[in-house]
Design an enzyme around this catalytic site. Sequence first.
Site, PDB file in Angstrom:
ATOM      1  N   PHE A 263      16.111 -48.520  46.223  1.00  0.00           N
ATOM      2  CA  PHE A 263      15.318 -48.655  44.997  1.00  0.00           C
ATOM      3  C   PHE A 263      13.845 -48.298  45.228  1.00  0.00           C
ATOM      4  O   PHE A 263      13.186 -47.767  44.363  1.00  0.00           O
ATOM      5  CB  PHE A 263      15.387 -50.101  44.468  1.00  0.00           C
ATOM      6  CG  PHE A 263      16.713 -50.470  43.847  1.00  0.00           C
ATOM      7  CD1 PHE A 263      17.818 -49.634  43.945  1.00  0.00           C
ATOM      8  CD2 PHE A 263      16.852 -51.660  43.156  1.00  0.00           C
ATOM      9  CE1 PHE A 263      19.045 -49.972  43.374  1.00  0.00           C
ATOM     10  CE2 PHE A 263      18.071 -52.015  42.576  1.00  0.00           C
ATOM     11  CZ  PHE A 263      19.167 -51.167  42.685  1.00  0.00           C
TER      12      PHE A 263
ATOM     13  N   GLN B 229      22.409 -57.536  50.788  1.00  0.00           N
ATOM     14  CA  GLN B 229      21.333 -57.576  49.796  1.00  0.00           C
ATOM     15  C   GLN B 229      21.620 -56.569  48.687  1.00  0.00           C
ATOM     16  O   GLN B 229      20.876 -56.478  47.726  1.00  0.00           O
ATOM     17  CB  GLN B 229      20.003 -57.210  50.463  1.00  0.00           C
ATOM     18  CG  GLN B 229      19.606 -58.158  51.569  1.00  0.00           C
ATOM     19  CD  GLN B 229      18.432 -57.594  52.363  1.00  0.00           C
ATOM     20  OE1 GLN B 229      17.285 -57.655  51.944  1.00  0.00           O
ATOM     21  NE2 GLN B 229      18.710 -57.034  53.521  1.00  0.00           N
TER      22      GLN B 229
ATOM     23  N   HIS C  86      21.948 -60.904  46.431  1.00  0.00           N
ATOM     24  CA  HIS C  86      21.205 -60.523  45.228  1.00  0.00           C
ATOM     25  C   HIS C  86      22.135 -60.255  44.044  1.00  0.00           C
ATOM     26  O   HIS C  86      21.767 -59.540  43.121  1.00  0.00           O
ATOM     27  CB  HIS C  86      20.332 -59.289  45.500  1.00  0.00           C
ATOM     28  CG  HIS C  86      19.223 -59.568  46.485  1.00  0.00           C
ATOM     29  ND1 HIS C  86      18.635 -58.593  47.268  1.00  0.00           N
ATOM     30  CD2 HIS C  86      18.604 -60.728  46.833  1.00  0.00           C
ATOM     31  CE1 HIS C  86      17.702 -59.136  48.043  1.00  0.00           C
ATOM     32  NE2 HIS C  86      17.665 -60.428  47.800  1.00  0.00           N
TER      33      HIS C  86
ATOM     34  N   CYS D  41      27.393 -64.599  31.747  1.00  0.00           N
ATOM     35  CA  CYS D  41      26.936 -65.263  30.524  1.00  0.00           C
ATOM     36  C   CYS D  41      25.884 -66.300  30.914  1.00  0.00           C
ATOM     37  O   CYS D  41      26.124 -67.142  31.776  1.00  0.00           O
ATOM     38  CB  CYS D  41      28.109 -65.936  29.822  1.00  0.00           C
ATOM     39  SG  CYS D  41      27.575 -67.058  28.507  1.00  0.00           S
TER      40      CYS D  41
ATOM     41  N   CYS E 122      31.973 -67.676  24.711  1.00  0.00           N
ATOM     42  CA  CYS E 122      31.121 -68.644  24.015  1.00  0.00           C
ATOM     43  C   CYS E 122      30.027 -68.007  23.156  1.00  0.00           C
ATOM     44  O   CYS E 122      29.273 -68.718  22.503  1.00  0.00           O
ATOM     45  CB  CYS E 122      30.499 -69.610  25.032  1.00  0.00           C
ATOM     46  SG  CYS E 122      29.086 -68.903  25.891  1.00  0.00           S
TER      47      CYS E 122
ATOM     48  N   THR F  21      18.483 -52.275  56.809  1.00  0.00           N
ATOM     49  CA  THR F  21      17.487 -53.067  56.079  1.00  0.00           C
ATOM     50  C   THR F  21      16.183 -53.116  56.865  1.00  0.00           C
ATOM     51  O   THR F  21      16.186 -53.297  58.075  1.00  0.00           O
ATOM     52  CB  THR F  21      17.995 -54.492  55.765  1.00  0.00           C
ATOM     53  OG1 THR F  21      16.889 -55.288  55.297  1.00  0.00           O
ATOM     54  CG2 THR F  21      18.628 -55.187  56.939  1.00  0.00           C
ATOM     55  N   SER F  22      15.089 -52.949  56.133  1.00  0.00           N
ATOM     56  CA  SER F  22      13.784 -52.933  56.784  1.00  0.00           C
ATOM     57  C   SER F  22      13.264 -54.349  57.001  1.00  0.00           C
ATOM     58  O   SER F  22      12.208 -54.538  57.578  1.00  0.00           O
ATOM     59  CB  SER F  22      12.799 -52.141  55.923  1.00  0.00           C
ATOM     60  OG  SER F  22      12.798 -52.684  54.614  1.00  0.00           O
TER      61      SER F  22
ATOM     62  N   ASN G 196      19.522 -49.020  62.315  1.00  0.00           N
ATOM     63  CA  ASN G 196      18.619 -48.551  61.264  1.00  0.00           C
ATOM     64  C   ASN G 196      18.166 -47.136  61.590  1.00  0.00           C
ATOM     65  O   ASN G 196      18.164 -46.734  62.753  1.00  0.00           O
ATOM     66  CB  ASN G 196      17.372 -49.450  61.224  1.00  0.00           C
ATOM     67  CG  ASN G 196      17.483 -50.560  60.183  1.00  0.00           C
ATOM     68  OD1 ASN G 196      18.142 -50.417  59.158  1.00  0.00           O
ATOM     69  ND2 ASN G 196      16.821 -51.678  60.453  1.00  0.00           N
TER      70      ASN G 196
END
Length: 263
Positions: free
Chosen positions: A35, A104, A122, A130, A159, A197-198, A224
């Site tokens: 991201f 993650q 995450h 919901c 619901c 992952t950093s 990595n």
Amino acid sequence: MDELISQIADCLINSKNAVALTGAGISTESGIPDFRSPGGLWTRVDPGEFSIDRFLQNPARFWRLHLRLKESGDFDLASAKPNPAHFALARMEQMGILKCVITQNVDNLHQKAGSVDVVEFHGNLLRAVCLKCRALEPIAQAEARLSNGQEEPPRCQACGGLLKPDAVFFGEAIPSRALMISQVQCEKCDVLLVVGTSLQVFPAAQIPITVKLKFPPATVVEVNREPSAMHERITDHLVLGSAGEVLSRLSDCLEKKKTCTAC
Ligand SMILES: [Zn+2]
């Protein structure tokens, strides 16, 4: 690198509770850019759109944005496929070596590859939740209702409560169940495999610190492309390279060694 892989394989074979912690770097080989990297979601969309406050202010606006992103093809997690790194971790679990994957990522690719024990730190962007009764449904169903124009924003079938993608938004807490299971896993963990992952996003980045601080400390293996922010403090074995290539070699090596011990 072969010697290092063999050394790590021995370490894993002798472990009782090996755990993997994965991040965006494991999914880039599946065509999902980190991201935060160039080309990643945050270079095209204001991350503020994914804050819980803004979502609650105008959920219909968020869902329209969500649909636009999906339809543009830029962010279609549903059609992403696991890569050799995901499959290698699933094989390690099947071999009885890896006890759990804490991820993650919100892309569901570990489960697609066959991993069973997956802790989604995450959440998961392939589900909708919901906000009233916590019922879950595939996000594709919510999207279908949205694109049919039946309702806006999509509502819970059970619901009528408001639906939200089941990923952790900015300003939201880590799901308590994921947090609790990770803590239990950290206590038992003797080898931690950190992949892609950093280690800059907390509290996930706390996991390797926790396993290093306990007694006896766990062995930390890091795979990595670039060393993580805290490799000097926590990493015992650093393997730089593509997660797909490194983990495939590691799981091949484990298979060979396991067969050898058996005969
Ligand atoms: Zn509901």
